[in-house]
Design an enzyme around this catalytic site. Structure first.
Site, mmCIF file in Angstrom:
data_model
loop_
_atom_site.group_PDB
_atom_site.id
_atom_site.type_symbol
_atom_site.label_atom_id
_atom_site.label_comp_id
_atom_site.label_asym_id
_atom_site.label_seq_id
_atom_site.Cartn_x
_atom_site.Cartn_y
_atom_site.Cartn_z
ATOM 1 N N HIS A 195 -6.745 -4.221 -7.334
ATOM 2 C CA HIS A 195 -6.962 -5.204 -8.398
ATOM 3 C C HIS A 195 -7.001 -4.512 -9.760
ATOM 4 O O HIS A 195 -6.389 -4.973 -10.725
ATOM 5 C CB HIS A 195 -8.300 -5.934 -8.215
ATOM 6 C CG HIS A 195 -8.382 -6.825 -7.032
ATOM 7 N ND1 HIS A 195 -9.427 -6.747 -6.137
ATOM 8 C CD2 HIS A 195 -7.585 -7.829 -6.595
ATOM 9 C CE1 HIS A 195 -9.265 -7.670 -5.205
ATOM 10 N NE2 HIS A 195 -8.151 -8.346 -5.461
ATOM 11 N N LYS B 149 -15.880 -21.809 0.387
ATOM 12 C CA LYS B 149 -15.987 -20.495 1.024
ATOM 13 C C LYS B 149 -17.282 -19.818 0.599
ATOM 14 O O LYS B 149 -17.694 -19.910 -0.552
ATOM 15 C CB LYS B 149 -14.826 -19.587 0.602
ATOM 16 C CG LYS B 149 -13.525 -19.877 1.274
ATOM 17 C CD LYS B 149 -12.518 -18.807 0.890
ATOM 18 C CE LYS B 149 -11.207 -18.981 1.596
ATOM 19 N NZ LYS B 149 -10.236 -17.959 1.213
ATOM 20 N N ARG C 62 1.952 -7.330 -2.961
ATOM 21 C CA ARG C 62 1.909 -6.170 -2.073
ATOM 22 C C ARG C 62 3.095 -6.110 -1.136
ATOM 23 O O ARG C 62 3.561 -5.039 -0.777
ATOM 24 C CB ARG C 62 0.626 -6.191 -1.236
ATOM 25 C CG ARG C 62 -0.632 -6.045 -2.040
ATOM 26 C CD ARG C 62 -1.834 -6.278 -1.183
ATOM 27 N NE ARG C 62 -1.836 -7.684 -0.768
ATOM 28 C CZ ARG C 62 -2.834 -8.300 -0.184
ATOM 29 N NH1 ARG C 62 -3.928 -7.653 0.098
ATOM 30 N NH2 ARG C 62 -2.756 -9.565 0.143
ATOM 31 N N SER D 87 -9.288 -7.191 -0.192
ATOM 32 C CA SER D 87 -10.748 -7.283 -0.174
ATOM 33 C C SER D 87 -11.267 -7.486 1.244
ATOM 34 O O SER D 87 -12.280 -6.908 1.635
ATOM 35 C CB SER D 87 -11.214 -8.438 -1.065
ATOM 36 O OG SER D 87 -10.919 -8.170 -2.409
#
Length: 162
Positions: A17, A41, A90, A127
């Site tokens: 990040h 969440k 990614r 993460s």
């Protein structure tokens, strides 16, 4: 002023990040790191904890600030007067999903998306993976800033038996 938003949950922030935020800070006059408040969440860290960690690890960038938001990302962009989103990519699988989001965002509000390929050092990093490794006692030192590593250790270390 060229202003961009770098959104995410950042639960927790990783070196991947930070690589994207740092690179974006060289391209734009101001970069707003937008921390999503997702009430459906439960994160490992509270939004306030994530913001505090992000503010500490981005303090060296004069043109980066950290804010939270809920709701539509394009509404947050409008409120911040930012017309560009920065998204790290990614792998091809990231691109497939992010392209759909980018097309929706431009259709909803004219907000452009800039895709930044991740540094190969961080191409596998997420993460979720960091949390899993830390939960089982693995060393996450190369993947997160020191304050995040310490916060993970504190949060994930079980209390001693009574």
């Amino acid at each position: 002023m060229r202003r961009a938003v770098c959104p995410g949950s950042f639960d927790p922030v990783t070196n991947g990040h930070l690589d994207i935020v740092g690179r974006a800070s060289r391209l734009f006059d101001e970069v707003i790191v937008g921390v999503l408040i997702n009430q459906s969440k439960t994160g490992l860290f509270t939004v306030e904890e994530r913001i505090a960690m992000l503010r500490e690890v981005t303090a060296s960038y004069d043109n980066v600030r950290v804010e939270s938001f809920r709701g539509l990302l394009v509404d947050f962009c409008r409120a911040q007067q930012a017309s560009v989103l920065i998204k790290g990519i990614r792998a091809v699988s990231d691109f497939d999903y992010e392209l759909q989001m980018a097309q929706m965002n431009i259709g909803l509000a004219g907000v452009e998306t800039l895709f930044m390929p991740t540094n190969p050092l961080y191409s596998f990093l997420s993460s979720s993976l960091v949390k899993d490794v830390a939960k089982w006692g693995g060393d996450v030192t190369p993947h997160v800033p020191d304050i995040v590593r310490e916060a993970l250790k504190t949060r994930l270390t079980p209390p001693p038996p009574a």
